[in-house]
Design a protein around this motif. Sequence first.
Motif: not given
Length: 412
Positions: A389-397, A399-412
Motif C-alpha cells: 500500500p502506497l501513500r506516496a511515491a517519487a519518480s526521478h529523472s 539528464g545530460f547537461g545535469g538537468q534534474n526533475a522529480v515528481i511526487v505522486v500520492t494516492a487518490a
Amino acid sequence: MAPGRRTRFDVAVTGLGLVTPAGTGVEKNVKRVWAGESAAARTDELSGTAVDFSCRVEDVDPAAALGRRAALRMDRVSALGVIAARQAVADAGLDSTEWDGARVGVVIGTSFGGSATFEREHRTCLDEGPALVSPTLMVMAPVNMTAGYIAMDCRALGPNQVVSTACASGTTAVGFGRQLLESGMCDVVLAGGSEAALTRTGMASLHKMGALSRRGDDPARASRPFDLHRDGFVAGEGAGVLVLERMADAAARGARVRARVSGFGASADGHHPSAPDPAGGGAERAVRAALADALTTPGDIGHINAHGTSTPLGDIAEARMIRRVYGAHPAVTSTKGAIGHLIGAAGAVEAAYTVLAVERGEIPPTANLTRQDPDIEADIVTAAPRRAPLRAAASHSFGFGGQNAVIVVTAA
C-alpha cells in the motif's frame, strides 16, 4: 514550491496514454513491465552498426492509427505522441470535440524532436541535391511539432509548450503542466513526453561516448539497472501522456482519479555535460524541492521509480543519493530494465508507471537484476512485483547537461 505555500496543491491524474516498447495502452504495459519482461531486441534499421539493438515500439502503425495523409506529415516522434494523447483523453473519459479547447493546455517533453526526418532529408540534400529536400522538413523535424500536432488533433487550444531537458524532459513537462493548472491558465493539461530517435547517427554517437550497453550477444538482458555487471543503457522510443486536472474539477465531473501529482522539483548539477555529479548534489536538491512542494517528508515515500539507466556511474550516484535522502526504507525500481531508456519520453512514461504503482498498490520489478552491486545499498525490487500500500511515491529523472526533475505522486 510556491512561496509561502501552507497547503499542498494536488492535481488529479485522470487519464494515461502509453505507447512504449512494452506495448500500446495501459494494460499491455502493466502486463509486460510488471512481469519484468525485457523489450530489447535487434533492430533492422541499426543493422551493421556497433550497437544493433534497441527497444522499439513494435505494435503501432501510425498510418493505420492516424490515417495515411496525417502520418506522412509527422515524424514518428509526433505520431507516437498524438496516439498517446488520444489514449489519455479517452482514458480520462473526456471528449475533445466537446471541451472548451481554449482551456486545455499541452506540455510535451522531448530531447531530439524529429531527428529521423532531419537525418533523412540531410542525406537527400547531400546525395541528390537541395532541390529534392522536402518542404515538410520544417513541419516535421522541429522539437515543438509534437505538441503542435497534439493540439491540432485533440483541439487543445490553450498554452502549447515543449520542454527539452534531455532525459528529464518528460518529468519536467508533468511538473510544468501542474503549474499551469495552479496558475489558473488551464482547466485540463495534456502533459508528457515523446521520443523516436533510434537513428544510426544518434546511436553511433551514444556508443562512441560509452553510454550504451555493448551486450549485443544477449540484447534482452543488456539493460540491467543496479546490477553488478551493468555496462550501459539500451536506447528506446515511445510516448507517455497524462491528463491532469484540478481535484475539484475532476470531482465535479465524477472522473476517476488514478492518483495525484502533489510535488515537483528541478535543479541543475552544474558539473559536466554528460557525467552525473558523483556527490549527487543536484539530484538531491531536486528531490528535496519536490518533497517540500508536496509538504511530504522522505519517510512518507514508500516507492521510488528511479532514473536507474544501467550505467556504472549514474546508478551508483543515484543509489547513494537515495540512501542519504530517504534512508533504506523505500522500495526502489527502475523500469528501464524492461523498456530501455526512452530519453525525452522516459520521465513521462515512468511518471505513468508511478501513478499505476500507487493506484494498484503494486511495485514493478527491476528487470534483469540478478546480482545487485554490493556498493548499492537500497531495497531494489527484483524478480516479481511487490504488493505494498502506497501513500506516496517519487519518480526521478536526470539528464545530460545535469538537468534534474522529480515528481511526487500520492494516492487518490
